[in-house]
Design a protein around this motif. Structure first.
Motif, PDB file in Angstrom:
ATOM      1  N   TRP A  96       0.850  -1.190   0.000  1.00  0.00           N
ATOM      2  CA  TRP A  96       0.000   0.000   0.000  1.00  0.00           C
ATOM      3  C   TRP A  96       0.885   1.238   0.000  1.00  0.00           C
ATOM      4  O   TRP A  96       2.069   1.175   0.283  1.00  0.00           O
ATOM      5  CB  TRP A  96      -0.948  -0.002   1.200  1.00  0.00           C
ATOM      6  CG  TRP A  96      -0.299   0.095   2.550  1.00  0.00           C
ATOM      7  CD1 TRP A  96      -0.120   1.217   3.303  1.00  0.00           C
ATOM      8  CD2 TRP A  96       0.260  -0.988   3.320  1.00  0.00           C
ATOM      9  NE1 TRP A  96       0.512   0.914   4.483  1.00  0.00           N
ATOM     10  CE2 TRP A  96       0.745  -0.427   4.528  1.00  0.00           C
ATOM     11  CE3 TRP A  96       0.383  -2.361   3.116  1.00  0.00           C
ATOM     12  CZ2 TRP A  96       1.352  -1.204   5.512  1.00  0.00           C
ATOM     13  CZ3 TRP A  96       0.993  -3.130   4.098  1.00  0.00           C
ATOM     14  CH2 TRP A  96       1.458  -2.561   5.276  1.00  0.00           C
ATOM     15  N   GLY A  97       0.284   2.371  -0.373  1.00  0.00           N
ATOM     16  CA  GLY A  97       1.017   3.628  -0.439  1.00  0.00           C
ATOM     17  C   GLY A  97       0.967   4.233  -1.825  1.00  0.00           C
ATOM     18  O   GLY A  97       0.002   4.053  -2.578  1.00  0.00           O
ATOM     19  N   ALA A  98       2.022   4.954  -2.199  1.00  0.00           N
ATOM     20  CA  ALA A  98       2.065   5.671  -3.476  1.00  0.00           C
ATOM     21  C   ALA A  98       2.235   4.693  -4.636  1.00  0.00           C
ATOM     22  O   ALA A  98       3.042   3.770  -4.559  1.00  0.00           O
ATOM     23  CB  ALA A  98       3.201   6.682  -3.466  1.00  0.00           C
ATOM     24  N   LYS A 109      -6.093  -0.080 -11.315  1.00  0.00           N
ATOM     25  CA  LYS A 109      -7.191   0.653 -11.934  1.00  0.00           C
ATOM     26  C   LYS A 109      -7.858   1.571 -10.917  1.00  0.00           C
ATOM     27  O   LYS A 109      -7.888   1.279  -9.725  1.00  0.00           O
ATOM     28  CB  LYS A 109      -8.220  -0.316 -12.514  1.00  0.00           C
ATOM     29  CG  LYS A 109      -7.674  -1.216 -13.615  1.00  0.00           C
ATOM     30  CD  LYS A 109      -8.749  -2.153 -14.134  1.00  0.00           C
ATOM     31  CE  LYS A 109      -8.209  -3.063 -15.239  1.00  0.00           C
ATOM     32  NZ  LYS A 109      -9.239  -3.995 -15.744  1.00  0.00           N
ATOM     33  N   LEU A 110      -8.429   2.667 -11.436  1.00  0.00           N
ATOM     34  CA  LEU A 110      -9.122   3.594 -10.550  1.00  0.00           C
ATOM     35  C   LEU A 110     -10.385   2.983  -9.956  1.00  0.00           C
ATOM     36  O   LEU A 110     -10.893   3.457  -8.947  1.00  0.00           O
ATOM     37  CB  LEU A 110      -9.480   4.880 -11.314  1.00  0.00           C
ATOM     38  CG  LEU A 110      -8.295   5.718 -11.799  1.00  0.00           C
ATOM     39  CD1 LEU A 110      -8.796   6.928 -12.560  1.00  0.00           C
ATOM     40  CD2 LEU A 110      -7.438   6.161 -10.631  1.00  0.00           C
ATOM     41  N   THR A 111     -10.888   1.936 -10.566  1.00  0.00           N
ATOM     42  CA  THR A 111     -12.091   1.289 -10.052  1.00  0.00           C
ATOM     43  C   THR A 111     -11.799   0.334  -8.907  1.00  0.00           C
ATOM     44  O   THR A 111     -12.716  -0.178  -8.288  1.00  0.00           O
ATOM     45  CB  THR A 111     -12.793   0.509 -11.182  1.00  0.00           C
ATOM     46  OG1 THR A 111     -11.847  -0.416 -11.765  1.00  0.00           O
ATOM     47  CG2 THR A 111     -13.272   1.458 -12.261  1.00  0.00           C
ATOM     48  N   ASP A 112     -10.528   0.087  -8.634  1.00  0.00           N
ATOM     49  CA  ASP A 112     -10.171  -0.792  -7.523  1.00  0.00           C
ATOM     50  C   ASP A 112     -10.674  -0.166  -6.222  1.00  0.00           C
ATOM     51  O   ASP A 112     -10.465   1.030  -5.972  1.00  0.00           O
ATOM     52  CB  ASP A 112      -8.652  -0.971  -7.470  1.00  0.00           C
ATOM     53  CG  ASP A 112      -8.234  -2.072  -6.517  1.00  0.00           C
ATOM     54  OD1 ASP A 112      -8.445  -1.911  -5.300  1.00  0.00           O
ATOM     55  OD2 ASP A 112      -7.711  -3.098  -6.982  1.00  0.00           O
ATOM     56  N   PRO A 129      -3.140   6.724  -8.892  1.00  0.00           N
ATOM     57  CA  PRO A 129      -3.821   6.627  -7.599  1.00  0.00           C
ATOM     58  C   PRO A 129      -2.896   6.121  -6.507  1.00  0.00           C
ATOM     59  O   PRO A 129      -1.895   5.449  -6.766  1.00  0.00           O
ATOM     60  CB  PRO A 129      -4.941   5.627  -7.880  1.00  0.00           C
ATOM     61  CG  PRO A 129      -4.384   4.748  -8.963  1.00  0.00           C
ATOM     62  CD  PRO A 129      -3.523   5.648  -9.805  1.00  0.00           C
ATOM     63  N   ALA A 130      -3.231   6.468  -5.278  1.00  0.00           N
ATOM     64  CA  ALA A 130      -2.556   5.901  -4.122  1.00  0.00           C
ATOM     65  C   ALA A 130      -3.469   4.839  -3.519  1.00  0.00           C
ATOM     66  O   ALA A 130      -4.664   4.791  -3.803  1.00  0.00           O
ATOM     67  CB  ALA A 130      -2.247   6.991  -3.099  1.00  0.00           C
ATOM     68  N   VAL A 131      -2.904   3.997  -2.694  1.00  0.00           N
ATOM     69  CA  VAL A 131      -3.666   2.925  -2.063  1.00  0.00           C
ATOM     70  C   VAL A 131      -3.657   3.176  -0.560  1.00  0.00           C
ATOM     71  O   VAL A 131      -2.600   3.171   0.076  1.00  0.00           O
ATOM     72  CB  VAL A 131      -3.073   1.544  -2.397  1.00  0.00           C
ATOM     73  CG1 VAL A 131      -3.805   0.447  -1.652  1.00  0.00           C
ATOM     74  CG2 VAL A 131      -3.152   1.298  -3.893  1.00  0.00           C
ATOM     75  N   LYS A 132      -4.828   3.407   0.017  1.00  0.00           N
ATOM     76  CA  LYS A 132      -4.940   3.821   1.403  1.00  0.00           C
ATOM     77  C   LYS A 132      -4.683   2.677   2.381  1.00  0.00           C
ATOM     78  O   LYS A 132      -4.170   2.896   3.476  1.00  0.00           O
ATOM     79  CB  LYS A 132      -6.328   4.398   1.678  1.00  0.00           C
ATOM     80  CG  LYS A 132      -6.639   5.655   0.901  1.00  0.00           C
ATOM     81  CD  LYS A 132      -8.063   6.132   1.152  1.00  0.00           C
ATOM     82  CE  LYS A 132      -8.295   6.526   2.584  1.00  0.00           C
ATOM     83  NZ  LYS A 132      -9.635   7.112   2.779  1.00  0.00           N
ATOM     84  N   TYR A 133      -5.083   1.476   2.012  1.00  0.00           N
ATOM     85  CA  TYR A 133      -5.027   0.346   2.931  1.00  0.00           C
ATOM     86  C   TYR A 133      -4.257  -0.810   2.290  1.00  0.00           C
ATOM     87  O   TYR A 133      -4.087  -0.857   1.078  1.00  0.00           O
ATOM     88  CB  TYR A 133      -6.437  -0.119   3.282  1.00  0.00           C
ATOM     89  CG  TYR A 133      -7.288   0.938   3.938  1.00  0.00           C
ATOM     90  CD1 TYR A 133      -7.130   1.243   5.285  1.00  0.00           C
ATOM     91  CD2 TYR A 133      -8.258   1.627   3.216  1.00  0.00           C
ATOM     92  CE1 TYR A 133      -7.913   2.211   5.893  1.00  0.00           C
ATOM     93  CE2 TYR A 133      -9.049   2.598   3.819  1.00  0.00           C
ATOM     94  CZ  TYR A 133      -8.867   2.880   5.156  1.00  0.00           C
ATOM     95  OH  TYR A 133      -9.640   3.840   5.748  1.00  0.00           O
ATOM     96  N   PRO A 134      -3.775  -1.752   3.101  1.00  0.00           N
ATOM     97  CA  PRO A 134      -3.058  -2.905   2.536  1.00  0.00           C
ATOM     98  C   PRO A 134      -3.871  -3.616   1.465  1.00  0.00           C
ATOM     99  O   PRO A 134      -5.053  -3.894   1.651  1.00  0.00           O
ATOM    100  CB  PRO A 134      -2.834  -3.805   3.757  1.00  0.00           C
ATOM    101  CG  PRO A 134      -2.833  -2.869   4.917  1.00  0.00           C
ATOM    102  CD  PRO A 134      -3.819  -1.794   4.571  1.00  0.00           C
TER     103      PRO A 134
END
Length: 619
Positions: A96-98, A109-112, A129-134
């Motif tokens: 997760w992260g940048a 994908k942005l729909t994730d 996009p970044a990923v907020k959670y694991p």
């Protein structure tokens, strides 16, 4: 009695509904009100109808409650169609992260449901996009790893067979059309055990003890070997050969590393066991517990990160990198003290040659920051050398005279009779884990001082650049020149039912990135600080700009804080809107098993890099 209750309840509801349904009016306040008698009969009729409807729906045996609050709309169910169901301890890799460099997922994908666009994105169509959670990387499902490392734009993982995977824009370039959809194998069949990343190289140590210096990018690998690891993946490794005898296995498939340099070690000390790298230098630990370093650029020489005298090629690179007026009549030794590091250009060293660092005691562990090196000796001491521009060498004071320390210097443990059992470094930050017992290392006599901490106490100390809270002591400071205790991870104990006594909590998996960090805590059962079989809580702190701290927020953390739990079952839980068709909003990892913070098992490890964090299953 029932009819009377229904009438009173329905009347109250009707009055409330009547008030709520009256629209705001701009008519004059002198307008004639409606007839009170007519309004009363209207309310009675409405209440009677509501009571009959409630009795009809509820049935004769239904309970009726006065002043029942309106039922909240049920959340919109999370669509799990096509999603695999997993457990948290299923082997694999969570990241997760940048995702600017594609380190979380090259084809995210942005729909994730786990993604979020950065608030500064000017064009959502092109923003990474970044990923907020694991988030589990499905490419690695079921796999175990010997090592995982993250650089600024590249990531590397070694699977349980010793093969190396690479991904990120630093490896394959920024052309989205040519970017592979999954991490790519680049080193096959060489039984790699450890890797380290610099901005230009991947340093890989094989089980045989060789240190391979492989270019980080696929284009540079292809320029040297003639085989592109992505475009020519099918021909990257030589096919496996069968043995001439029926019961022999022959040779496995193997990629050709002959085109890439192997860093030479002396004949009597030729087997490497570990490697670490900074921005401009590489550090190697041998089986004989000696330390060797090499400068990659002139900056590695100038900042003293190599911890020894410069070689001829390193001195030549330094003189080329420093402006001519500064170098007139100056030797490499005087340049360390006379030239400001900012003016030194990153001139590459022609020959990357390992040379021994003069350290008298056997060395048990090495770590490298951006421009400094930390080593842990077998007798429990920590030595540091290199740049001290933010106090990362932990010398206790910070001045112009000690901003560069080109020779190994001992860091004094804040507590007497404490041994250093782990060191970590990244960016301009250093961290130590110490173990204090009630006996002196020299004589074994009981320490008489009452001021000494309890027996078997483990503590975490940090120093360096804490601008984003990565020091972990509760403050945001630019320079921290002395080792400071991280209270949230130090001197902790819990009661063990099995042993009927207090046992210490041991900081494990202490890892650093340039501006954030992570550590796990678990009890030392039976006095063993490494063999715990239970769960470990993951604490993170530092910069949250890219959600790398795993809390789902962008705030910086100046003290260690438990991260959000790993995804359970399908991955993420969603809270839907009340109106039909409202899009569900992801609120975090699904926690149907009741776990509200990140816990891992001993076979899982933590890795962090610039803006990225990871949990992986160890081989």
């Amino acid at each position: 009695m029932l009819a009377s209750t229904l009438l009173r309840t329905s009347t109250r509801r009707a009055v409330a509904l009547g008030r709520a349904s009256v629209p705001f009016s701009t008519a004059s306040s002198t307008a004639r009100p409606a007839s009170t008698k007519a309004l009363r009969w209207s309310l009675v009729a409405t209440a009677f109808a509501a009571g009959v409807a409630a009795a009809t729906v509820g049935g004769a045996g239904a309970d009726v409650h006065n002043e029942t609050a309106a039922t909240a709309p049920a959340p919109k169910p999370f669509d799990v169609t096509g999603l695999p169901e997993d457990k948290r301890d299923t082997p694999g890799l969570f990241v997760w992260g940048a995702n600017v460099a594609g380190l979380v997922d090259p084809k995210l994908k942005l729909t994730d449901p786990a993604t979020v666009l950065p608030s500064s994105a000017s064009d959502p169509a092109t923003a990474a996009p970044a990923v907020k959670y694991p988030r589990r990387n499905r490419v690695f499902d079921g796999m175990r790893f010997r090592d995982v490392q993250f650089g600024t734009t590249s990531a590397v993982a070694i699977d349980e067979h010793g093969d190396v995977y690479q991904w990120g824009t630093g490896f394959c370039g920024t052309d989205a059309k040519r970017m592979p959809a999954a991490p790519t194998k680049t080193i096959i069949g060489h039984d790699i055990v450890r890797v380290a990343l610099s901005p230009t190289h991947l340093f890989a140590v094989s089980r045989a003890g060789a240190v391979h210096a492989v270019p980080l990018s696929a284009a540079d690998q292809a320029a040297k070997s003639g085989v592109h690891p992505v475009a020519d993946a099918a021909s990257l490794a030589k096919p496996a050969s069968k043995g001439w005898w029926p019961f022999t296995s022959g040779t496995p498939a193997q990629s050709d590393l002959a085109a890439f340099p192997t860093l030479a070690l002396p004949a009597g000390d030729a087997k490497a066991v570990d490697v670490a790298a900074g921005a401009d230098h590489v550090v190697v630990l041998t089986e004989a517990r000696n330390v060797y370093t090499a400068a990659l650029t002139a900056r590695g020489v100038h900042c003293g990160a190599i911890g020894r005298d410069a070689s001829p090629s390193e001195s030549a690179a330094l003189h080329k990198a420093v402006p001519e007026p500064e170098t007139s009549g100056a030797s490499a030794g005087t340049l360390w003290a006379e030239v400001v590091p900012a003016v030194v250009q990153p001139v590459a060293v022609d020959e990357i040659a390992l040379r021994k660092v003069p350290i008298e005691a056997p060395v048990a562990q090495i770590a490298a920051g951006r421009a400094h090196t930390i080593v842990r000796t077998a007798d429990g001491r920590a030595l540091a050398f290199g740049s001290n521009s933010f106090g990362q060498l932990g010398l206790g004071d910070w001045s112009r005279q000690n901003q560069i320390t080109p020779r190994p210097t001992e860091l004094i443990a804040p507590r007497r009779h404490a041994k250093v059992i782990h060191v970590a470094a990244a960016g301009d930050v250093t961290a130590l884990v110490t173990h204090h017992t009630a006996f002196t290392p020299a004589t074994g006599a009981v320490v008489p001082s009452r001021a000494a901490p309890p027996a078997d106490t483990y503590e975490v100390y940090t120093c360096g650049n804490g601008q984003f809270g990565s020091i972990g002591h509760g403050q945001f400071v630019h320079v921290q020149p002395s080792l400071t205790r991280v209270r949230a991870l130090s001197s902790l104990h819990e009661y063990s039912d099995a042993e009927q006594k207090l046992v210490p909590l041991v900081p494990r998996d202490l890892v650093l990135a340039p501006v954030h960090a992570a550590c796990t805590l678990a009890p030392a059962h039976g006095g063993d600080a490494t063999g715990d079989a239970g769960q470990r809580t993951v604490y993170m702190w530092g910069s949250g700009a890219d959600f790398a701290t795993g809390t789902g927020r962008r705030s910086h953390l100046a003290t260690p804080t438990p991260a959000s739990p790993l995804p359970w079952r399908y991955g993420f839980r969603a809270a839907g809107g009340a109106a039909p068709g409202n899009k569900a909003t992801v609120t975090g990892p699904e926690n149907g098993d009741g776990i509200e913070q990140m816990v891992v098992l001993p076979q899982q490890a933590v890795a962090v890099g610039p803006g990225v964090s990871c949990i992986y299953t160890k081989a």
